[in-house]
Write a protein that holds these residues in place. Structure first.
Motif, PDB file in Angstrom:
ATOM      1  N   THR A  28      28.148 -37.219 -68.440  1.00 15.37           N
ATOM      2  CA  THR A  28      29.682 -37.033 -67.857  1.00 15.37           C
ATOM      3  C   THR A  28      30.384 -37.449 -69.239  1.00 15.37           C
ATOM      4  N   ILE A  80      19.510 -41.633 -53.557  1.00 18.35           N
ATOM      5  CA  ILE A  80      20.402 -40.417 -53.949  1.00 18.35           C
ATOM      6  C   ILE A  80      21.354 -40.448 -52.528  1.00 18.35           C
ATOM      7  N   LYS A 138      15.475 -44.848 -61.972  1.00 14.80           N
ATOM      8  CA  LYS A 138      14.946 -45.318 -60.596  1.00 14.80           C
ATOM      9  C   LYS A 138      14.702 -43.978 -60.018  1.00 14.80           C
TER      10      LYS A 138
HETATM   11  N1  LIG Z   1      15.632 -37.750 -53.348  1.00 15.82           N
HETATM   12  C1  LIG Z   1      15.630 -36.361 -52.800  1.00 15.82           C
HETATM   13  O1  LIG Z   1      15.187 -36.291 -51.533  1.00 15.82           O
HETATM   14  C2  LIG Z   1      15.864 -35.114 -53.790  1.00 15.82           C
HETATM   15  C3  LIG Z   1      15.760 -33.948 -53.018  1.00 15.82           C
HETATM   16  C4  LIG Z   1      16.043 -32.696 -53.798  1.00 15.82           C
HETATM   17  C5  LIG Z   1      16.273 -33.013 -55.084  1.00 15.82           C
HETATM   18  N2  LIG Z   1      16.400 -34.216 -55.697  1.00 15.82           N
HETATM   19  C6  LIG Z   1      16.632 -34.105 -57.181  1.00 15.82           C
HETATM   20  O2  LIG Z   1      15.838 -34.957 -57.862  1.00 15.82           O
HETATM   21  C7  LIG Z   1      16.383 -35.725 -58.956  1.00 15.82           C
HETATM   22  C8  LIG Z   1      16.198 -37.102 -58.751  1.00 15.82           C
HETATM   23  O3  LIG Z   1      16.791 -37.731 -57.661  1.00 15.82           O
HETATM   24  P1  LIG Z   1      16.595 -39.038 -56.962  1.00 15.82           P
HETATM   25  O4  LIG Z   1      16.729 -38.871 -55.633  1.00 15.82           O
HETATM   26  O5  LIG Z   1      15.525 -39.743 -57.776  1.00 15.82           O
HETATM   27  O6  LIG Z   1      18.159 -39.811 -57.521  1.00 15.82           O
HETATM   28  P2  LIG Z   1      18.384 -41.372 -57.783  1.00 15.82           P
HETATM   29  O7  LIG Z   1      17.462 -42.201 -57.335  1.00 15.82           O
HETATM   30  O8  LIG Z   1      19.607 -41.655 -57.322  1.00 15.82           O
HETATM   31  O9  LIG Z   1      18.377 -41.135 -59.356  1.00 15.82           O
HETATM   32  C9  LIG Z   1      19.504 -40.580 -60.079  1.00 15.82           C
HETATM   33  C10 LIG Z   1      19.258 -40.677 -61.816  1.00 15.82           C
HETATM   34  O10 LIG Z   1      20.179 -40.066 -62.388  1.00 15.82           O
HETATM   35  C11 LIG Z   1      20.793 -40.764 -63.356  1.00 15.82           C
HETATM   36  N3  LIG Z   1      22.414 -40.571 -63.148  1.00 15.82           N
HETATM   37  C12 LIG Z   1      23.226 -40.542 -62.518  1.00 15.82           C
HETATM   38  N4  LIG Z   1      24.399 -40.177 -62.886  1.00 15.82           N
HETATM   39  C13 LIG Z   1      24.240 -40.029 -64.303  1.00 15.82           C
HETATM   40  C14 LIG Z   1      24.905 -39.636 -65.267  1.00 15.82           C
HETATM   41  N5  LIG Z   1      26.369 -39.509 -65.394  1.00 15.82           N
HETATM   42  N6  LIG Z   1      24.299 -39.399 -66.682  1.00 15.82           N
HETATM   43  C15 LIG Z   1      23.155 -39.774 -66.774  1.00 15.82           C
HETATM   44  N7  LIG Z   1      22.077 -40.145 -65.556  1.00 15.82           N
HETATM   45  C16 LIG Z   1      22.921 -40.396 -64.691  1.00 15.82           C
HETATM   46  C17 LIG Z   1      20.605 -42.245 -62.644  1.00 15.82           C
HETATM   47  O11 LIG Z   1      20.618 -43.198 -63.549  1.00 15.82           O
HETATM   48  P3  LIG Z   1      21.916 -44.517 -63.584  1.00 15.82           P
HETATM   49  O12 LIG Z   1      22.624 -44.775 -62.380  1.00 15.82           O
HETATM   50  O13 LIG Z   1      20.961 -45.678 -63.872  1.00 15.82           O
HETATM   51  O14 LIG Z   1      22.655 -44.113 -64.815  1.00 15.82           O
HETATM   52  C18 LIG Z   1      19.092 -42.246 -61.813  1.00 15.82           C
HETATM   53  O15 LIG Z   1      18.219 -42.581 -62.825  1.00 15.82           O
HETATM   54  C19 LIG Z   1      18.145 -35.088 -58.502  1.00 15.82           C
HETATM   55  O16 LIG Z   1      18.017 -34.078 -59.474  1.00 15.82           O
HETATM   56  C20 LIG Z   1      18.132 -34.765 -57.345  1.00 15.82           C
HETATM   57  O17 LIG Z   1      19.404 -33.873 -57.041  1.00 15.82           O
HETATM   58  C21 LIG Z   1      16.118 -35.239 -54.875  1.00 15.82           C
END
Ligand SMILES: NC(=O)c1ccc[n+]([C@@H]2O[C@H](COP(=O)([O-])OP(=O)(O)OC[C@H]3O[C@@H](n4cnc5c(N)ncnc54)[C@H](OP(=O)(O)O)[C@@H]3O)[C@@H](O)[C@H]2O)c1
Length: 223
Positions: free
Chosen positions: A53, A180, A12
């Motif tokens: 993890t 997130i 996602k």
């Molecule tokens: N959204 C923002 O505004 C923002 C801003 C700055 C930085 N970021 C960074 O961008 C990246 C992506 O964020 P996002 O907003 O797209 O987050 P997201 O929609 O919550 O997606 C997070 C992804 O990480 C996976 N994940 C979670 N826990 C995991 C685990 N224990 N092992 C393996 N995979 C795991 C989830 O997969 P499943 O749950 O299906 O396992 C999901 O595919 C992150 O590093 C975040 O810190 C985001």
């Protein structure tokens, strides 16, 4: 031959949009999530179960990749948790989850992949500007901020170790409408697709090795 990219957290949000973007650019993409079930249908897409993890899950994913792919041209460490993004103070359970995923799991998965990355390969760590020590003016989201500062340090360490072979960078993907944190869906400025576009442009650019880069603003970030 197509280049191969591994993108963690491709079920996602930004990781999924980036996987779709790179498939459209003729990459073979291995996308991971904890369940391994990812709603992307493309002949060059391979989904893989990976729970950062769990060390045995990292080992299984490593074996699967080694058995099926000769090399990994691009590793994108995208998966992360923001389970204390709501909190003002450190809280034990979310702190442990955040560090286990964003730091420990990400480091050891990278170590499991690094020998598969050929010369001229790239490791891209999806960090956040919330990890910048220099610009931090708030006090909440302690584990999340600290986890991204740690990821930034790992980026520098890898840059020193892999210099002349693999390029490394950590980036802020922008403020993106993902789950997130629920409020991002309403308040954030970029769609996952817009963020993926900016990340891909950075990936294709002649970026400085070891840089900490804001993909939304197009500027280097202070550490
Ligand atoms: N959204 C923002 O505004 C923002 C801003 C700055 C930085 N970021 C960074 O961008 C990246 C992506 O964020 P996002 O907003 O797209 O987050 P997201 O929609 O919550 O997606 C997070 C992804 O990480 C996976 N994940 C979670 N826990 C995991 C685990 N224990 N092992 C393996 N995979 C795991 C989830 O997969 P499943 O749950 O299906 O396992 C999901 O595919 C992150 O590093 C975040 O810190 C985001």
């Amino acid at each position: 031959m197509n280049k191969t990219a591994v993108i963690t957290g491709a079920s996602k949000g930004i990781g999924k949009a980036l996987a779709e973007k790179m498939l459209g650019k003729n990459y073979t993409v291995i996308g991971t999530s904890r369940s391994g079930k990812i709603q992307i249908k493309h002949p060059n897409f391979h989904s893989l179960a990976l729970d950062l993890t769990d060390f045995s899950s990292i080992e299984k994913a490593q074996i699967e990749i080694n058995n099926n792919f000769e090399h990994i041209n691009v590793l994108i460490n995208n998966a992360a948790l923001g389970s204390d993004l709501h909190f003002d103070l450190p809280e034990r359970q979310s702190f442990e989850q955040t560090f286990d995923t964003n730091v420990k799991g990400t480091v050891f998965f990278t170590e499991a992949m690094v020998n598969r990355i050929p010369n001229d390969g790239i490791i891209l760590n999806i960090s956040s500007k919330m990890g910048s020590v220099e610009v931090c003016e708030k006090f909440g989201s302690v584990a999340y901020r600290m986890s991204k500062s740690a990821l930034n340090m790992y980026t520098k360490i890898l840059k020193n170790r892999l210099a002349g072979k693999v390029k490394v960078a950590c980036i802020h993907p922008g403020w993106v409408k993902t789950t997130i944190i629920e409020s991002n869906l309403k308040n954030a400025t970029l769609t996952p697709e817009e963020s993926a576009e900016k990340i891909f442009s950075f990936l294709m650019s002649d970026f400085k090795n070891g840089i900490y880069w804001d993909c939304e603003e197009g500027v280097a970030l202070p550490w």
